[in-house]
Design a protein around this motif. Structure first.
Motif, PDB file in Angstrom:
ATOM      1  N   THR A   1     -75.994  41.781  47.295  1.00  0.00           N
ATOM      2  CA  THR A   1     -77.435  42.050  47.296  1.00  0.00           C
ATOM      3  C   THR A   1     -78.076  42.322  45.936  1.00  0.00           C
ATOM      4  O   THR A   1     -79.295  42.351  45.841  1.00  0.00           O
ATOM      5  N   LEU A   2     -77.306  42.536  44.880  1.00  0.00           N
ATOM      6  CA  LEU A   2     -77.912  42.768  43.574  1.00  0.00           C
ATOM      7  C   LEU A   2     -78.457  41.462  42.999  1.00  0.00           C
ATOM      8  O   LEU A   2     -77.868  40.400  43.212  1.00  0.00           O
ATOM      9  N   PRO A   3     -79.558  41.511  42.251  1.00  0.00           N
ATOM     10  CA  PRO A   3     -80.105  40.286  41.652  1.00  0.00           C
ATOM     11  C   PRO A   3     -79.084  39.632  40.732  1.00  0.00           C
ATOM     12  O   PRO A   3     -78.381  40.315  39.986  1.00  0.00           O
ATOM     13  N   LEU A   4     -79.001  38.320  40.788  1.00  0.00           N
ATOM     14  CA  LEU A   4     -78.105  37.595  39.888  1.00  0.00           C
ATOM     15  C   LEU A   4     -78.543  37.832  38.444  1.00  0.00           C
ATOM     16  O   LEU A   4     -79.733  37.835  38.139  1.00  0.00           O
ATOM     17  N   GLY A   5     -77.577  38.038  37.571  1.00  0.00           N
ATOM     18  CA  GLY A   5     -77.872  38.345  36.178  1.00  0.00           C
ATOM     19  C   GLY A   5     -77.849  39.832  35.870  1.00  0.00           C
ATOM     20  O   GLY A   5     -77.940  40.220  34.704  1.00  0.00           O
TER      21      GLY A   5
ATOM     22  N   CYS B   1     -87.157  43.016  49.593  1.00  0.00           N
ATOM     23  CA  CYS B   1     -86.316  41.847  49.330  1.00  0.00           C
ATOM     24  C   CYS B   1     -86.992  40.839  48.412  1.00  0.00           C
ATOM     25  O   CYS B   1     -88.166  40.510  48.597  1.00  0.00           O
ATOM     26  N   LYS B   2     -86.235  40.359  47.459  1.00  0.00           N
ATOM     27  CA  LYS B   2     -86.694  39.246  46.643  1.00  0.00           C
ATOM     28  C   LYS B   2     -86.600  37.973  47.462  1.00  0.00           C
ATOM     29  O   LYS B   2     -87.473  37.115  47.401  1.00  0.00           O
TER      30      LYS B   2
ATOM     31  N   ALA C   1     -88.302  36.842  51.913  1.00  0.00           N
ATOM     32  CA  ALA C   1     -88.137  37.933  52.856  1.00  0.00           C
ATOM     33  C   ALA C   1     -89.490  38.492  53.267  1.00  0.00           C
ATOM     34  O   ALA C   1     -90.421  38.557  52.479  1.00  0.00           O
ATOM     35  N   LYS C   2     -89.590  38.914  54.518  1.00  0.00           N
ATOM     36  CA  LYS C   2     -90.805  39.565  54.985  1.00  0.00           C
ATOM     37  C   LYS C   2     -90.862  40.996  54.471  1.00  0.00           C
ATOM     38  O   LYS C   2     -91.925  41.560  54.266  1.00  0.00           O
ATOM     39  N   SER C   3     -89.688  41.596  54.268  1.00  0.00           N
ATOM     40  CA  SER C   3     -89.634  42.966  53.781  1.00  0.00           C
ATOM     41  C   SER C   3     -90.027  43.020  52.318  1.00  0.00           C
ATOM     42  O   SER C   3     -89.661  42.164  51.520  1.00  0.00           O
ATOM     43  N   LYS C   4     -90.787  44.052  51.941  1.00  0.00           N
ATOM     44  CA  LYS C   4     -91.199  44.213  50.546  1.00  0.00           C
ATOM     45  C   LYS C   4     -90.016  44.563  49.651  1.00  0.00           C
ATOM     46  O   LYS C   4     -90.107  44.460  48.439  1.00  0.00           O
TER      47      LYS C   4
ATOM     48  N   VAL D   1     -81.592  40.361  49.257  1.00  0.00           N
ATOM     49  CA  VAL D   1     -81.382  40.499  47.820  1.00  0.00           C
ATOM     50  C   VAL D   1     -82.463  41.407  47.249  1.00  0.00           C
ATOM     51  O   VAL D   1     -83.657  41.160  47.433  1.00  0.00           O
ATOM     52  N   ARG D   2     -82.053  42.458  46.574  1.00  0.00           N
ATOM     53  CA  ARG D   2     -82.980  43.456  46.051  1.00  0.00           C
ATOM     54  C   ARG D   2     -83.897  42.851  44.992  1.00  0.00           C
ATOM     55  O   ARG D   2     -83.496  41.971  44.241  1.00  0.00           O
ATOM     56  N   LYS D   3     -85.129  43.372  44.927  1.00  0.00           N
ATOM     57  CA  LYS D   3     -86.067  42.913  43.903  1.00  0.00           C
ATOM     58  C   LYS D   3     -85.643  43.363  42.512  1.00  0.00           C
ATOM     59  O   LYS D   3     -85.915  42.690  41.523  1.00  0.00           O
ATOM     60  N   ASN D   4     -84.991  44.522  42.425  1.00  0.00           N
ATOM     61  CA  ASN D   4     -84.500  45.004  41.141  1.00  0.00           C
ATOM     62  C   ASN D   4     -83.286  45.893  41.378  1.00  0.00           C
ATOM     63  O   ASN D   4     -82.944  46.205  42.518  1.00  0.00           O
ATOM     64  N   SER D   5     -82.649  46.281  40.295  1.00  0.00           N
ATOM     65  CA  SER D   5     -81.409  47.055  40.398  1.00  0.00           C
ATOM     66  C   SER D   5     -81.580  48.505  39.975  1.00  0.00           C
ATOM     67  O   SER D   5     -80.597  49.235  39.885  1.00  0.00           O
TER      68      SER D   5
END
Length: 245
Positions: free
Chosen positions: A98-102, A43-44, A38-41, A56-60
């Motif tokens: 959008t939440l990180p897998l795991g 997004c993972k 992702a270009k956006s900071k 997809v978010r970098k963290n939750s």
């Protein structure tokens, strides 16, 4: 077009959203068009389903969401999820866009007060108005099987490091390997000194949740802790696990 068809698996399931629209569960690979940085900071990475891009978010950390939950069951049982795990409808898992897998989340049924903790291991639901797709087991615990949907609140707990949930900073900190736990304080210290004499390990005793826990360490990151745990296992200290203080 064959590779595109292989990327998108289109299935219908009556229990998931009670809709005649197909629910799309894409396959995620680093070489796939659905997986790109992702270009956006924020997004993972991003992916696209049915013409829409999801970040997809970098963290939750701090994630809370209220909306409509649905569930999916027999039609997907035994299929591969977005995380690579095999979907088991009798385990407490869920799909989120959008939440990180795991990530582990607590899901509260706002209609009856019941709650359940599930692991996000899949993507979806891609039915408009739905925020999470629960496994059969999770939906049953929340009491929403018959109705099919329910208004819920999602609270992200973070990643699970052995027996604890850790948010965004789970990768770094003071990590220990628990190599023993005793109700009796004297037994704990006896074990500590025996381990020290035999392996020359830096070991401490900490009282946590009613037990005197014998801990080796610390190390500064979860990655180091995993490697440390493996070294201890090779020395014969099996059954140990990682904790963070």
């Amino acid at each position: 077009m064959r590779w595109l068809i292989a990327v998108l698996v289109i299935s219908l399931i009556a229990s998931c959203g009670r809709s005649t629209s197909p629910v799309v569960y894409p396959t995620y690979t680093k070489n796939s068009w659905t997986y790109k940085r992702a270009k956006s900071k924020r997004c993972k990475y991003t992916y696209r389903v049915k013409g829409k891009t999801y970040c997809v978010r970098k963290n939750s950390k701090g994630f809370v969401q209220v909306g409509i939950a649905s569930w999916y069951g027999p039609g997907f049982h035994g299929s591969r999820t977005a995380s690579g795990e095999v979907y088991n409808m009798y385990r407490f898992t869920a799909a989120h866009k959008t939440l990180p897998l795991g990530t582990y989340v607590k899901v509260i049924n706002l209609e009856n007060g019941r709650s359940v903790i599930v692991k996000i291991n899949d993507r979806g639901p891609f039915v408009p108005g739905r925020i999470i797709d629960l496994s059969y087991a999770a939906a049953k615990k929340l009491g929403m099987l018959k109705k099919g949907t329910a208004k819920v609140k999602i609270v992200a707990l973070g990643k699970r490091v052995d027996h604890r949930y850790l948010s965004v900073s789970y990768a770094y900190g003071r990590f220990y390997i628990q190599i023993g736990a005793f109700k009796n304080k004297l037994n704990a210290y006896t074990f500590k000194w025996r381990i020290y004499r035999k392996y020359r390990l830096s070991v401490r005793v900490v009282r946590l949740r009613g037990y005197y826990r014998v801990l080796a360490g610390p190390v500064r990151s979860y990655k180091e802790a995993v490697a440390f745990k493996e070294r201890l296992k090779r020395k014969g200290l099996k059954g140990s696990f990682i904790i963070r203080l």
